[in-house]
Design an enzyme around this catalytic site. Structure first.
Site, mmCIF file in Angstrom:
data_model
loop_
_atom_site.group_PDB
_atom_site.id
_atom_site.type_symbol
_atom_site.label_atom_id
_atom_site.label_comp_id
_atom_site.label_asym_id
_atom_site.label_seq_id
_atom_site.Cartn_x
_atom_site.Cartn_y
_atom_site.Cartn_z
ATOM 1 N N PHE A 57 9.122 1.505 14.240
ATOM 2 C CA PHE A 57 8.884 0.771 13.002
ATOM 3 C C PHE A 57 10.032 1.047 12.043
ATOM 4 O O PHE A 57 10.302 2.187 11.686
ATOM 5 C CB PHE A 57 7.555 1.162 12.367
ATOM 6 C CG PHE A 57 7.121 0.163 11.339
ATOM 7 C CD1 PHE A 57 6.405 -0.967 11.708
ATOM 8 C CD2 PHE A 57 7.468 0.326 10.010
ATOM 9 C CE1 PHE A 57 6.041 -1.917 10.770
ATOM 10 C CE2 PHE A 57 7.102 -0.626 9.059
ATOM 11 C CZ PHE A 57 6.381 -1.742 9.442
ATOM 12 N N ASP A 93 9.132 -9.551 16.518
ATOM 13 C CA ASP A 93 8.318 -8.453 17.032
ATOM 14 C C ASP A 93 7.375 -9.025 18.094
ATOM 15 O O ASP A 93 7.767 -9.203 19.242
ATOM 16 C CB ASP A 93 7.599 -7.854 15.814
ATOM 17 C CG ASP A 93 6.821 -6.589 16.095
ATOM 18 O OD1 ASP A 93 7.354 -5.709 16.786
ATOM 19 O OD2 ASP A 93 5.684 -6.472 15.609
ATOM 20 N N ARG A 124 12.189 -2.064 0.826
ATOM 21 C CA ARG A 124 13.026 -3.224 1.144
ATOM 22 C C ARG A 124 14.444 -3.055 0.606
ATOM 23 O O ARG A 124 15.380 -3.652 1.114
ATOM 24 C CB ARG A 124 12.417 -4.496 0.538
ATOM 25 C CG ARG A 124 11.109 -4.936 1.189
ATOM 26 C CD ARG A 124 10.769 -6.351 0.739
ATOM 27 N NE ARG A 124 9.377 -6.722 0.999
ATOM 28 C CZ ARG A 124 8.930 -7.231 2.135
ATOM 29 N NH1 ARG A 124 9.764 -7.426 3.142
ATOM 30 N NH2 ARG A 124 7.671 -7.554 2.272
ATOM 31 N N GLU A 183 15.475 -14.833 10.349
ATOM 32 C CA GLU A 183 14.371 -13.858 10.315
ATOM 33 C C GLU A 183 14.897 -12.435 10.185
ATOM 34 O O GLU A 183 16.024 -12.154 10.591
ATOM 35 C CB GLU A 183 13.595 -13.943 11.647
ATOM 36 C CG GLU A 183 12.358 -14.812 11.598
ATOM 37 C CD GLU A 183 11.177 -14.102 10.940
ATOM 38 O OE1 GLU A 183 11.374 -13.085 10.245
ATOM 39 O OE2 GLU A 183 10.048 -14.583 11.138
ATOM 40 N N ASP A 184 14.048 -11.555 9.680
ATOM 41 C CA ASP A 184 14.421 -10.136 9.673
ATOM 42 C C ASP A 184 14.245 -9.517 11.055
ATOM 43 O O ASP A 184 15.108 -8.826 11.561
ATOM 44 C CB ASP A 184 13.627 -9.359 8.609
ATOM 45 C CG ASP A 184 12.106 -9.512 8.722
ATOM 46 O OD1 ASP A 184 11.613 -10.329 9.537
ATOM 47 O OD2 ASP A 184 11.391 -8.805 7.979
#
Ligand code: IMP
Ligand code: MG
Length: 186
Positions: free
Chosen positions: A155, A106, A168, A102-103
């Site tokens: 963020f 959260d 990205r 996963e990136d």
């Protein structure tokens, strides 16, 4: 180090050098843990694409690659909060050792959803490796086995992560300047 790309005002959070070093460490750890196993790395697209490519090349055991395209942004403003898995795996994971890549974790909802969905296919094991972990934002409990960096409630964009599908391709991780008190970008 540029701090402004395509109109983005962002502060670098993790440099390319720090990222490379950490990914090498993760690669060594995963290599040791998966010796003699049948590893399948499942990348969660789109966000994990950059991390996935670098991590896979830092791992020195035989492995298969596969991907899921997931649209989630669970818990994010302006999103339905529904997690949609848009594609199918191409590999059979029954009896295999799955590493979900996963990136960012959260709220935890995406990882929980994917862990549950994948476990119905009876893999031998499932572990989760995430580049970033934001524990302050957690809404559901999930187990995360490998973490690149634990970050504060900011963020972030770049290195695969987006804000409205932009940024990205930034080669480093940056914090978006303009966020509201919930940590949502404005
Ligand atoms: P979850 O809330 O743990 O389910 O995470 C859902 C998804 O939200 C992640 O896979 C990311 O794509 C996205 N996300 C969460 N935090 C950030 C961030 O700081 N920047 C960019 N995307 C984020
Ligand atoms: Mg995203």
């Amino acid at each position: 180090m540029p701090t402004r790309v395509d109109g983005l005002h962002g502060k670098p959070l993790v440099t390319q050098e720090a990222m490379r070093a950490r990914i090498r460490e993760l690669g060594r750890q995963i290599t040791a843990d998966y010796a003699q196993k049948e590893l399948i790395m499942i990348g969660v697209l789109k966000g994990a694409y950059a991390f996935y490519a670098d991590l896979a090349r830092a791992i020195r055991v035989p492995l298969k690659v596969d991907f899921l395209v997931v649209s989630s942004n669970a818990g994010r403003a302006g999103s339905s909060g529904k997690i949609k898995v848009l594609t199918e795996l191409t590999e059979d994971i029954a009896g295999r050792d799955v590493l979900l890549v996963e990136d960012i974790v959260d709220s935890g909802r995406t990882v929980r959803h994917l862990r549950n969905a994948l476990s119905t296919r009876t893999p031998k094991s499932i572990k989760v490796c995430t580049l970033l972990n934001k524990p302050d934002r957690r809404r559901v409990e999930v187990r995360v086995d490998y973490v690149g960096f634990t970050i504060p409630n900011k963020f972030v964009v770049g290195y695969g992560l987006d804000y409205r599908q932009q940024y990205r391709n930034l080669p480093y991780l940056a914090v978006l300047d303009k966020v509201d008190e919930e940590g949502e970008p404005v």
